[in-house]
Write an enzyme that holds these catalytic residues in place. Structure first.
Site, PDB file in Angstrom:
ATOM      1  N   SER A  79     -61.720 -28.740 -71.223  1.00  0.00           N
ATOM      2  CA  SER A  79     -62.874 -29.348 -71.889  1.00  0.00           C
ATOM      3  C   SER A  79     -63.729 -28.322 -72.612  1.00  0.00           C
ATOM      4  O   SER A  79     -64.464 -28.672 -73.537  1.00  0.00           O
ATOM      5  CB  SER A  79     -63.725 -30.135 -70.878  1.00  0.00           C
ATOM      6  OG  SER A  79     -64.257 -29.294 -69.874  1.00  0.00           O
ATOM      7  N   THR A  81     -66.544 -32.375 -67.653  1.00  0.00           N
ATOM      8  CA  THR A  81     -65.609 -32.957 -66.703  1.00  0.00           C
ATOM      9  C   THR A  81     -65.352 -31.986 -65.551  1.00  0.00           C
ATOM     10  O   THR A  81     -65.363 -30.768 -65.735  1.00  0.00           O
ATOM     11  CB  THR A  81     -64.271 -33.299 -67.377  1.00  0.00           C
ATOM     12  OG1 THR A  81     -63.546 -32.097 -67.647  1.00  0.00           O
ATOM     13  CG2 THR A  81     -64.476 -34.073 -68.675  1.00  0.00           C
ATOM     14  N   HIS A 111     -66.978 -22.709 -68.156  1.00  0.00           N
ATOM     15  CA  HIS A 111     -67.439 -23.694 -69.139  1.00  0.00           C
ATOM     16  C   HIS A 111     -66.561 -24.941 -69.158  1.00  0.00           C
ATOM     17  O   HIS A 111     -66.998 -25.986 -69.631  1.00  0.00           O
ATOM     18  CB  HIS A 111     -67.474 -23.051 -70.523  1.00  0.00           C
ATOM     19  CG  HIS A 111     -68.630 -22.120 -70.713  1.00  0.00           C
ATOM     20  ND1 HIS A 111     -68.848 -21.421 -71.887  1.00  0.00           N
ATOM     21  CD2 HIS A 111     -69.641 -21.755 -69.887  1.00  0.00           C
ATOM     22  CE1 HIS A 111     -69.937 -20.691 -71.772  1.00  0.00           C
ATOM     23  NE2 HIS A 111     -70.436 -20.867 -70.558  1.00  0.00           N
ATOM     24  N   HIS A 170     -71.861 -12.429 -62.587  1.00  0.00           N
ATOM     25  CA  HIS A 170     -72.417 -11.770 -63.766  1.00  0.00           C
ATOM     26  C   HIS A 170     -72.281 -10.245 -63.753  1.00  0.00           C
ATOM     27  O   HIS A 170     -72.248  -9.641 -64.840  1.00  0.00           O
ATOM     28  CB  HIS A 170     -73.883 -12.182 -63.935  1.00  0.00           C
ATOM     29  CG  HIS A 170     -74.042 -13.628 -64.285  1.00  0.00           C
ATOM     30  ND1 HIS A 170     -74.606 -14.558 -63.428  1.00  0.00           N
ATOM     31  CD2 HIS A 170     -73.671 -14.330 -65.392  1.00  0.00           C
ATOM     32  CE1 HIS A 170     -74.593 -15.742 -63.998  1.00  0.00           C
ATOM     33  NE2 HIS A 170     -74.036 -15.636 -65.178  1.00  0.00           N
TER      34      HIS A 170
END
Length: 583
Positions: A195, A189, A131, A361
């Site tokens: 971030s 970013t 993320h 995953h």
């Protein structure tokens, strides 16, 4: 007699091979999509009037490179690790074989296969880091792929047909009529700048700050405030679950502790100065933890352990660098931090291939047991019950320390075929959307021009395979692969091939994925001036460099949740299984 692979050699020879791989990849596998025309609508940042951009990370990632301030900022294109002529989508064959069929036949988790070298915090960590690094944004709503469904498919009738929105277009390309391959925009970013904690735009950063003593907003209960959707308010909170609450809260709290320490050292500093320096230090801590702890935990091989620590600290080690300083400007003796910034053969951007190899995953379990520190079972929940707007209730009922402990003693899934989380193959989001994430992952590579497995191996220097038996020694998997791909080895999807591969001894994921890691793990440090030439006391402060040196995931956990210390006794890596206090 076949030649030995790099991981089968003596450790010194393995290290030489890894260095050769990296040098070749730096020369041949960095390609700039920003040069594709038109590109006039890509961001063009302006410097701050007060010069803050010179010494601090900016909200949108601009001005990391002062000569090319747009490099790596939010709203710019993903780069490529394959040449642009190899980056075209599949065209008419994009749905062949059907991604839903591949998902059901090759991905479905019939029984949970654990990765016993890790704990579930390792699974949460990689999502937490992803993320920070990349997001393609919301999918298109009008242009969709429709996946055929067979008569025996149990896909819900009320959600038929199975439609997947196409990736958001790169609006800087105009009508897209260029003969160049399609390009895609990163909405966060590209830098390793925290971030996911702070946000990638000024509005988000401003909303999360208390604007007092540099701190982030944390409630009196020690938890992050909730946003309008009922999940934690933070820099990036898509696909939320308990594991993300733990890590986002931990590093928001860590930011605030760093602010307190900075204020003690520099009592005259403004709110802005405290925030900027705390963000620099906190982001560097996450980079150090990922480089020197998470990655060695999932790749426990003597050569990779040394190589990854060399990236951060050099052969002389972090103790030597901290006490005596750097020896020369090279990377090998003293590591990348403090060395000259280098972009190698292309400007720095994260790549579509980097996104692809981080599809892990299978690490996520379907079911969870939540214990207290005395070993008492408090709750049993599946992932859906532990995710989205349901997360906060579990946090309040079970407690943060108990949740950290519960994930610390549990194993994630192994990154292999037949181990994809069941709930993600029919994932129901809080907005009512239902999708098969395994099928989506396969389709995204085809749509974004990431080559299929055999061509990808070739382009990354691993060499092609000529038979399904060369991918896997599991005869059942070989038979299933041959049937699913109609005996066409060149049509095997990248993710499928990587999940099917025989792994190097001890590895948690494939050698093919590792080739991109060899290249990009060091690049994310070497290309970032705050990890290279500006990793110095004048930017971080002497206190900041010492704080980074003295801390790791274990010290951070024990600082904020001291009751966890007994579970960490004898645990050298916080992402390895913790001590079970019930025995």
């Amino acid at each position: 007699m076949s030649r030995k692979q790099w991981h089968q050699l003596l450790t010194p020879l393995s290290l030489v091979k890894l260095l050769q791989f990296r040098n070749r990849l730096r020369e041949n596998n960095l390609h700039d999509t920003a040069e594709i025309k038109p590109n006039n609508n890509l961001p063009k940042p302006e410097p701050s009037l007060d010069g803050r951009h010179l010494n601090a990370r900016t909200d949108d990632g601009s001005f990391n490179d002062l000569e090319h301030p747009e490099m790596g900022m939010a709203g710019t294109r993903f780069g490529r690790n394959v040449s642009l002529r190899d980056a075209f989508p599949d065209g008419p064959s994009i749905l062949e074989p059907n991604p839903r069929t591949i998902s059901r036949q090759l991905m479905t988790r019939d029984e949970f296969r654990p990765a016993t070298i890790l704990n579930v915090l390792a699974a949460a960590w990689i999502q937490f880091e992803n993320h920070d690094w990349f997001s393609h944004g919301d999918n298109q709503t009008k242009k969709k792929f429709e996946l055929p469904l067979t008569d025996d498919d149990d896909w819900p009738q009320e959600h038929r047909p199975l439609e997947i929105g196409q990736t958001a277009i790169d609006e800087s390309r105009g009508d897209g009529s260029s003969s160049a391959p399609p390009t895609f925009i990163n909405h966060v970013t590209h830098w390793w700048d925290g971030s996911q904690i702070y946000g990638s735009d000024s509005e988000t950063v401003d909303k999360l700050r208390s604007h007092s003593d540099g701190k982030l907003i944390i409630g009196n209960d020690g938890l992050l405030p909730l946003d309008d959707t009922g999940v934690d308010s933070t820099g990036f909170n898509d696909n939320w679950w308990v594991g993300l609450t733990l890590l986002h809260t931990l590093f928001a709290k860590e930011h605030n502790v760093i602010c307190d320490r900075l204020k003690h050292e520099y009592p005259d500093w403004s709110d802005e100065q405290l925030f900027d320096h705390a963000r620099l230090i906190n982001a560097a801590l996450t980079a150090k933890i990922h480089t020197a702890e998470w990655t060695p935990a999932i790749l426990p091989h003597p050569a990779t352990d040394i190589a990854l620590n060399v990236n951060w600290a050099g052969f002389l080690g972090e103790d030597f660098r901290y006490i005596f300083g750097r020896i020369g400007e090279g990377e090998l003796l003293s590591g990348i931090p403090g060395s000259p910034t280098e972009q190698h053969s292309a400007p720095y951007y994260l790549t579509e291939e980097f996104v692809s190899v981080y599809r892990m995953h299978p690490l996520i379990p379907d079911d969870y047991q939540y214990y207290n520190l005395d070993g008492k079972l408090l709750q049993e929940k599946d992932f859906f019950e532990s995710s989205g707007k349901r997360t906060r209730a579990i946090v309040e009922e079970v407690g943060m320390e108990n949740l950290f402990y519960s994930l610390g003693i549990a194993h994630p899934g192994a990154v292999t075929l037949h181990n994809f989380p069941r709930f993600l193959q029919m994932h129901k989001r809080d907005n009512g959307e239902v999708f098969d994430l395994a099928a989506v992952d396969i389709l995204r590579d085809r749509e974004r021009g990431v080559p299929r497995y055999n061509r990808f191996r070739d382009l990354l220097g691993r060499g092609r395979v000529n038979s399904f038996e060369e991918i896997s020694s599991n005869p059942v998997w070989v038979k299933e692969l041959r049937e699913a791909y109609n005996n066409d080895i060149d049509s095997v999807d990248l993710m499928v091939g990587m999940f099917a591969e025989d792994l190097p001894e001890g590895f948690g994921f494939s050698d093919t994925a590792f080739r991109v890691f060899i290249l990009m793990a060091s690049r994310r440090l070497k290309s970032d001036r705050f990890f290279s030439k500006d990793y110095r006391a004048e930017i971080y402060t002497p206190f900041g460099l010492e704080y980074i040196y003295r801390n790791n995931m274990r010290t951070i956990l024990k600082r904020h949740y001291p009751k966890l210390e007994p579970a960490l006794v004898g645990v050298s890596n916080a992402f390895a299984p913790w001590r079970n206090l019930n025995f």
